[in-house]
Design a protein around this motif. Structure first.
Motif, mmCIF file in Angstrom:
data_model
loop_
_atom_site.group_PDB
_atom_site.id
_atom_site.type_symbol
_atom_site.label_atom_id
_atom_site.label_comp_id
_atom_site.label_asym_id
_atom_site.label_seq_id
_atom_site.Cartn_x
_atom_site.Cartn_y
_atom_site.Cartn_z
ATOM 1 N N ARG A 86 0.840 -1.210 0.000
ATOM 2 C CA ARG A 86 0.000 0.000 0.000
ATOM 3 C C ARG A 86 0.871 1.255 0.000
ATOM 4 N N ASN A 87 1.904 1.289 0.853
ATOM 5 C CA ASN A 87 2.768 2.472 0.926
ATOM 6 C C ASN A 87 3.551 2.677 -0.367
ATOM 7 N N LYS A 88 4.005 1.593 -1.001
ATOM 8 C CA LYS A 88 4.732 1.732 -2.267
ATOM 9 C C LYS A 88 3.811 2.287 -3.353
ATOM 10 N N THR A 89 2.566 1.816 -3.369
ATOM 11 C CA THR A 89 1.602 2.315 -4.352
ATOM 12 C C THR A 89 1.335 3.797 -4.133
ATOM 13 N N ILE A 90 1.211 4.219 -2.888
ATOM 14 C CA ILE A 90 0.993 5.642 -2.590
ATOM 15 C C ILE A 90 2.199 6.461 -3.045
ATOM 16 N N ARG A 91 3.416 5.969 -2.798
ATOM 17 C CA ARG A 91 4.622 6.687 -3.246
ATOM 18 C C ARG A 91 4.647 6.816 -4.770
ATOM 19 N N GLU A 92 4.284 5.734 -5.462
ATOM 20 C CA GLU A 92 4.297 5.763 -6.930
ATOM 21 C C GLU A 92 3.248 6.718 -7.493
ATOM 22 N N ASN A 93 2.174 6.941 -6.758
ATOM 23 C CA ASN A 93 1.119 7.844 -7.219
ATOM 24 C C ASN A 93 1.366 9.275 -6.785
#
Length: 122
Positions: A86-93
């Motif tokens: 979840r945190n990696k996806t937020i960083r990528e967005n």
């Protein structure tokens, strides 16, 4: 049989995910399941971000498909589902977290969502 008026003609068939730029590159079905099992075994069910061993992880693309990544095994890694993926996806967005959705189906502000009990308990 007479021609139907335009409002009664069936819509042309659509391809699934036809609006996605990466749909043609994605694995589906059995191939996706086999790849996910292969990555989980390769990484030993160990999250590649935090090092936690978990069966409830997810396969993640190191370079997202939307940014030119591939479905190759070298571009995939095993991450724990809740905090790391979840945190990696937020960083990528771009650091934009998703809005919380209230029980009525409408977005809830972050301030109200952080309150214990939600926005209905006043």
């Amino acid at each position: 049989m007479p021609d139907l008026p335009p409002s009664h003609r069936p819509a042309p068939p659509r391809k699934p995910f036809g609006n996605s730029r990466t749909a043609a590159n994605r694995l589906t079905g059995r191939a996706l399941q086999r790849r996910n099992a292969r990555i989980a075994l390769r990484d030993g069910f160990t999250c590649q971000e935090c090092g936690r061993v978990t069966e409830s992880g997810e396969v993640d693309h190191r370079v997202p498909l939307a940014k030119g990544g591939t479905e190759d095994d070298l571009n995939c890694q095993w991450l724990c589902a809740e905090p790391c993926h979840r945190n990696k996806t937020i960083r990528e967005n771009g650091g934009k977290a998703r809005l919380a959705i209230g029980p009525d189906g409408f977005p809830v502000s972050a301030r109200i969502a952080a309150r214990k009990g939600g926005h209905w308990d006043r």
